[in-house]
Design a protein around this motif. Structure first.
Motif, mmCIF file in Angstrom:
data_model
loop_
_atom_site.group_PDB
_atom_site.id
_atom_site.type_symbol
_atom_site.label_atom_id
_atom_site.label_comp_id
_atom_site.label_asym_id
_atom_site.label_seq_id
_atom_site.Cartn_x
_atom_site.Cartn_y
_atom_site.Cartn_z
ATOM 1 N N MET A 1 51.561 22.368 31.499
ATOM 2 C CA MET A 1 50.885 23.489 30.942
ATOM 3 C C MET A 1 50.188 24.233 32.078
ATOM 4 S SD MET A 1 47.487 23.234 28.635
ATOM 5 C CE MET A 1 47.325 21.544 29.017
ATOM 6 N N ASP A 2 50.186 25.541 31.986
ATOM 7 C CA ASP A 2 49.551 26.391 32.991
ATOM 8 C C ASP A 2 48.073 26.582 32.668
ATOM 9 O OD1 ASP A 2 51.930 26.852 34.354
ATOM 10 O OD2 ASP A 2 52.467 28.485 33.011
ATOM 11 N N ILE A 3 47.239 26.505 33.710
ATOM 12 C CA ILE A 3 45.810 26.744 33.571
ATOM 13 C C ILE A 3 45.410 27.767 34.616
ATOM 14 C CG2 ILE A 3 43.506 25.732 33.743
ATOM 15 C CD1 ILE A 3 44.741 23.085 32.891
ATOM 16 N N ARG A 4 44.633 28.750 34.203
ATOM 17 C CA ARG A 4 44.094 29.759 35.124
ATOM 18 C C ARG A 4 42.591 29.830 34.918
ATOM 19 N NH1 ARG A 4 48.259 34.649 35.740
ATOM 20 N NH2 ARG A 4 50.140 33.403 35.578
ATOM 21 N N ILE A 5 41.859 29.779 36.021
ATOM 22 C CA ILE A 5 40.402 29.835 35.977
ATOM 23 C C ILE A 5 39.968 31.040 36.783
ATOM 24 C CG2 ILE A 5 38.253 28.646 36.526
ATOM 25 C CD1 ILE A 5 39.870 26.015 36.424
ATOM 26 N N GLY A 6 39.310 31.981 36.123
ATOM 27 C CA GLY A 6 38.772 33.151 36.799
ATOM 28 C C GLY A 6 37.389 32.844 37.340
ATOM 29 N N ILE A 7 37.126 33.291 38.559
ATOM 30 C CA ILE A 7 35.857 33.040 39.219
ATOM 31 C C ILE A 7 35.065 34.345 39.287
ATOM 32 C CG2 ILE A 7 34.758 32.166 41.323
ATOM 33 C CD1 ILE A 7 36.469 30.091 39.817
ATOM 34 N N LYS A 8 33.785 34.281 38.926
ATOM 35 C CA LYS A 8 32.921 35.462 38.974
ATOM 36 C C LYS A 8 32.846 36.009 40.396
ATOM 37 C CE LYS A 8 29.925 34.064 35.199
ATOM 38 N NZ LYS A 8 28.561 33.652 34.832
ATOM 39 N N ASP A 9 32.810 37.320 40.511
ATOM 40 C CA ASP A 9 32.677 38.015 41.791
ATOM 41 C C ASP A 9 33.792 37.673 42.778
ATOM 42 O OD1 ASP A 9 30.300 39.204 40.877
ATOM 43 O OD2 ASP A 9 29.145 37.459 41.530
ATOM 44 N N LEU A 33 30.243 23.493 30.418
ATOM 45 C CA LEU A 33 29.196 24.485 30.204
ATOM 46 C C LEU A 33 27.822 23.825 30.121
ATOM 47 C CD1 LEU A 33 31.038 26.776 27.653
ATOM 48 C CD2 LEU A 33 30.742 27.123 30.111
ATOM 49 N N ASP A 34 27.771 22.565 29.696
ATOM 50 C CA ASP A 34 26.507 21.836 29.631
ATOM 51 C C ASP A 34 26.222 21.036 30.900
ATOM 52 O OD1 ASP A 34 25.978 22.732 27.039
ATOM 53 O OD2 ASP A 34 27.089 21.069 26.139
ATOM 54 N N SER A 35 27.268 20.492 31.515
ATOM 55 C CA SER A 35 27.066 19.581 32.644
ATOM 56 C C SER A 35 26.864 20.286 33.983
ATOM 57 C CB SER A 35 28.248 18.617 32.762
ATOM 58 O OG SER A 35 29.401 19.295 33.204
ATOM 59 N N GLY A 36 27.393 21.497 34.121
ATOM 60 C CA GLY A 36 27.205 22.222 35.367
ATOM 61 C C GLY A 36 28.443 22.359 36.224
ATOM 62 N N HIS A 37 29.503 21.574 35.938
ATOM 63 C CA HIS A 37 30.730 21.714 36.719
ATOM 64 C C HIS A 37 31.941 21.306 35.884
ATOM 65 C CE1 HIS A 37 29.673 17.489 37.315
ATOM 66 N NE2 HIS A 37 30.975 17.268 37.480
ATOM 67 N N LEU A 38 33.062 21.961 36.167
ATOM 68 C CA LEU A 38 34.326 21.697 35.490
ATOM 69 C C LEU A 38 35.222 20.913 36.432
ATOM 70 C CD1 LEU A 38 36.444 22.170 33.219
ATOM 71 C CD2 LEU A 38 36.998 24.323 34.350
ATOM 72 N N THR A 39 35.769 19.806 35.937
ATOM 73 C CA THR A 39 36.672 18.979 36.727
ATOM 74 C C THR A 39 37.991 18.847 35.993
ATOM 75 O OG1 THR A 39 34.801 17.717 37.585
ATOM 76 C CG2 THR A 39 36.971 16.746 37.845
ATOM 77 N N LEU A 40 39.081 19.286 36.643
ATOM 78 C CA LEU A 40 40.421 19.180 36.065
ATOM 79 C C LEU A 40 41.385 18.657 37.124
ATOM 80 C CD1 LEU A 40 40.628 22.588 34.173
ATOM 81 C CD2 LEU A 40 40.339 20.335 33.147
ATOM 82 N N ASP A 41 42.422 17.948 36.680
ATOM 83 C CA ASP A 41 43.458 17.429 37.573
ATOM 84 C C ASP A 41 44.752 18.190 37.333
ATOM 85 O OD1 ASP A 41 41.739 15.451 38.570
ATOM 86 O OD2 ASP A 41 42.223 14.129 36.899
ATOM 87 N N ASP A 42 45.500 18.434 38.414
ATOM 88 C CA ASP A 42 46.787 19.102 38.249
ATOM 89 C C ASP A 42 47.902 18.078 38.134
ATOM 90 O OD1 ASP A 42 47.334 18.271 40.840
ATOM 91 O OD2 ASP A 42 47.558 20.275 41.658
ATOM 92 N N ALA A 43 49.116 18.557 37.950
ATOM 93 C CA ALA A 43 50.273 17.689 37.738
ATOM 94 C C ALA A 43 50.639 16.904 38.997
ATOM 95 C CB ALA A 43 51.462 18.523 37.272
ATOM 96 N N SER A 52 30.236 25.490 36.885
ATOM 97 C CA SER A 52 30.379 26.224 35.626
ATOM 98 C C SER A 52 29.669 27.580 35.673
ATOM 99 C CB SER A 52 29.875 25.395 34.447
ATOM 100 O OG SER A 52 28.513 25.070 34.604
ATOM 101 N N ALA A 53 28.678 27.734 36.540
ATOM 102 C CA ALA A 53 27.999 29.026 36.665
ATOM 103 C C ALA A 53 28.924 30.087 37.240
ATOM 104 C CB ALA A 53 26.761 28.882 37.541
ATOM 105 N N GLY A 54 29.977 29.681 37.958
ATOM 106 C CA GLY A 54 30.891 30.622 38.568
ATOM 107 C C GLY A 54 32.126 30.929 37.745
ATOM 108 N N ILE A 55 32.268 30.292 36.586
ATOM 109 C CA ILE A 55 33.463 30.486 35.766
ATOM 110 C C ILE A 55 33.344 31.778 34.971
ATOM 111 C CG2 ILE A 55 34.840 29.571 33.858
ATOM 112 C CD1 ILE A 55 34.004 26.776 34.742
#
Length: 72
Positions: A1-9, A33-43, A52-55
């Protein structure tokens, strides 16, 4: 599955394929959004950690399989 994360600024986005299910990714984003950071693994086994503040947005693509052969 494709994931795209946009970063502020930032004009660039983080894009990768993941073996995680859409439900797992959605739960990780909501928890981030509650913990402060997003962690994901790729294939390929790489891990992405994003504050999470930059998402700006997270786009979760559908699970698509490659078609083999001719399309009628």
């Amino acid at each position: 599955m494709d994931i795209r994360i946009g970063i502020k600024d930032s004009a660039r986005e983080i894009a990768f394929d993941s073996a995680q299910s859409p439900k797992e990714v959605e739960e990780a984003v909501v928890a981030a959004l509650d913990s402060g950071h997003l962690t994901l693994d790729d294939a390929k086994g790489r891990r992405y950690i994003v504050p999470s503040a930059g998402i700006a947005y997270v786009e979760i693509g559908s699970e698509s399989t490659r078609k083999i052969g001719f399309v009628a």
